[in-house]
Design a protein around this motif. Structure first.
Motif, short mmCIF file in Angstrom:
data_model
loop_
_atom_site.label_atom_id
_atom_site.label_comp_id
_atom_site.label_asym_id
_atom_site.label_seq_id
_atom_site.Cartn_x
_atom_site.Cartn_y
_atom_site.Cartn_z
N PRO A 331 55.79 45.29 43.79
CA PRO A 331 55.25 45.88 42.55
C PRO A 331 56.31 46.70 41.81
O PRO A 331 57.09 47.44 42.43
CB PRO A 331 54.11 46.77 43.05
CG PRO A 331 53.77 46.25 44.40
CD PRO A 331 55.05 45.73 44.97
N LEU A 366 52.80 46.60 38.95
CA LEU A 366 52.27 45.24 39.08
C LEU A 366 53.30 44.33 39.71
O LEU A 366 54.51 44.57 39.60
CB LEU A 366 51.89 44.67 37.70
CG LEU A 366 50.75 45.34 36.93
CD1 LEU A 366 50.68 44.76 35.53
CD2 LEU A 366 49.43 45.17 37.65
N HIS A 450 46.64 43.09 44.71
CA HIS A 450 46.93 44.28 43.90
C HIS A 450 45.94 45.42 44.17
O HIS A 450 46.07 46.49 43.59
CB HIS A 450 46.88 43.94 42.40
CG HIS A 450 48.11 43.22 41.90
ND1 HIS A 450 48.32 41.89 42.09
CD2 HIS A 450 49.19 43.68 41.22
CE1 HIS A 450 49.46 41.54 41.54
NE2 HIS A 450 50.02 42.61 41.01
N LEU A 470 42.05 45.75 38.09
CA LEU A 470 43.29 46.18 38.74
C LEU A 470 43.32 47.71 38.78
O LEU A 470 43.06 48.35 37.75
CB LEU A 470 44.52 45.66 37.98
CG LEU A 470 44.62 44.14 37.82
CD1 LEU A 470 45.74 43.78 36.87
CD2 LEU A 470 44.84 43.48 39.17
#
Length: 472
Positions: A331, A366, A450, A470
């Motif tokens: 991420p 992300l 995630h 998310l």
């Protein structure tokens, strides 16, 4: 009719109204109220409550034993002694009206009894009235008033407010009014202050020490929880340092071992998927060449088989892309809105009209390539069944704190029956609206990596809505 309805426990005036679709709010039961305010949800609050509650109960019992018994006895004895001295002085003054005798009595009382005396001949007390004591929690005024009534047996009043160091007592004698100024130490013991200070100070000290040590223990647990949450969201922070109590250190060490085992498992699965997918490409290539070399008479059959081979190649490409992203990408801070715009632009270049509604920017950690595949799969799935697609980016709060970033994909297609929506996430699921292949399964796997998820709902456009959640 009673004042309250027996079943709902609401006023009759309210219970008699038509309820309709409005929800009737029932009063909170006493036990539920106590659980809400006296049972903290956090470990620190509960631990401190477990330590503090017995301490407070113990101190309260000790204070009650001292205040309710010992102090009460001492207060009555001191008040009785002062009232007896005042009664004796009042009797002497009444029997000896000579000013010289009274002066001698006043001198002896000041020296031997620590009483300041003054006599006002011929005066009358209009209305005996006692002023309240400045220490209302102590039984001084009540005990002194009771003792004066028993041992003086004359009209009197007391004044506790004029002088902070003394109590002024006036006694109505036949010849006039006797004024008595008695020091408060004669009716009050200072050990009460020391006892209360000891109780409160010891409680605060023990509470402070317990809070300090428990805070350190809870900090280690919170770090462990934060590391587990981050690892579940795909953020590899490495092993955490075991600290705190022995049990917390054991939990941290177990978490580090579990984290390492999961890493090995994911790496092995990724390598296996990549190897199998890569090896499958060789026979598929040979099959494509063999189909291309078939005679013209078998053209129709070859075309059908070629489509099947192309479909298998697309699935293998999806496997490889998913395996590469899952095994390598970490991420990073990424603008979600820019990523959504990029995915929508790619879909438009393929001939799919996509409308995007989003805020100016939404930066968050992300796996950018993986999320592109996730959103791309959702758009591909919508494109196969719909004519119009709309994508929006929103934010929503989380019940446990923080917030959600929402990417919502709407279409005007036939949709999926509510009873089959969960089934649609299974690989190669098929139903009345068609099949999904691996697209939705991989998309949900990426979203859950995630720390989020994908939900299927009814779309305002008449088709299907895919909501990607998310964590921010």
């Amino acid at each position: 009719m009673s004042a309250f309805d027996d079943e709902l426990r609401v006023p009759v005036a309210e219970a008699s109204k038509p309820v309709g679709r409005k929800r009737v709010r029932r009063p909170i039961a006493p036990l539920a109220w106590m659980r809400r305010y006296l049972a903290p949800r956090g470990l620190l609050g509960r631990a401190l409550l477990i330590i503090l509650l017995p301490l407070v109960i113990l101190q309260a019992i000790a204070l009650q034993l001292f205040y309710g018994n010992h102090l009460d006895v001492i207060s009555r004895r001191l008040a009785g002694g002062l009232a007896g001295d005042i009664g004796m002085v009042a009797e002497l003054v009444s029997r000896r009206p000579d000013p010289e005798e009274q002066a001698r009595i006043f001198r002896d009382a000041a020296w031997r009894l620590e009483l300041g005396l003054a006599f006002e001949p011929g005066a009358r007390m209009e209305r005996p009235q006692s002023r309240p004591a400045s220490l209302p929690l102590l039984p001084l005024e009540e005990d002194l008033t009771t003792a004066l009534r028993e041992r003086v047996a004359l009209p009197f009043d007391t004044d506790w407010q004029t002088d902070p160091r003394s109590v002024i007592i006036r006694v109505q004698l036949p010849q006039g009014v006797l004024h008595v100024e008695a020091p408060r130490k004669r009716v009050f013991t200072g050990t009460l202050y020391l006892f209360v200070i000891w109780l409160v100070g010891a409680s605060l000290l023990l509470f402070g020490v317990a809070a300090l040590f428990m805070k350190n223990q809870v900090r280690a647990i919170r770090r462990l929880a934060g590391a587990a949450e981050a690892f579940g969201m795909g953020r590899d922070l490495g092993p955490i340092k075991p600290e705190g109590a022995l049990e917390v250190r054991q939990a941290a060490s177990a978490f580090n071992r579990m984290q390492e085992r999961i890493r090995r498992f994911v790496a092995q699965r990724t390598e296996m998927l990549a190897g199998i997918s890569h090896d499958l490409r060789t026979p598929l290539t040979r099959m494509r060449l063999a189909l291309a070399m078939l005679p013209y008479e078998a053209h129709e059959d070859a075309a059908a088989l070629t489509q099947d081979v192309e479909e298998m190649e697309r699935m293998i490409a999806a496997y490889l892309a998913f395996a590469r992203g899952e095994g390598q990408e970490q991420p990073q801070e990424t603008d979600l809105v820019a990523l959504v715009e990029d995915v929508a632009a790619r879909a438009r270049r393929q001939g799919t009209p996509v409308e995007v509604t989003a805020p100016p920017a939404l930066p968050m950690p992300l796996r950018a390539d993986a999320l592109r595949r996730c959103l791309g799969n959702l758009l591909d799935n919508a494109r196969r069944h719909a004519q119009r697609i709309a994508v929006s980016v929103e934010q929503a709060p989380r019940a446990e704190g923080g917030g959600w970033a929402m990417v919502i994909v709407d279409d005007d297609g036939p949709g999926i029956d509510p009873g089959q929506r969960e089934e649609a996430f299974r690989p190669f699921a098929s139903f009345s609206a068609g099949g999904t292949g691996l697209g939705l399964a991989i998309a949900r796997d990426i979203a859950r990596a995630h720390g989020g998820d994908i939900l299927l709902e009814d779309s305002p456009m008449g088709g299907l809505r895919a909501r990607v959640r998310l964590p921010l």
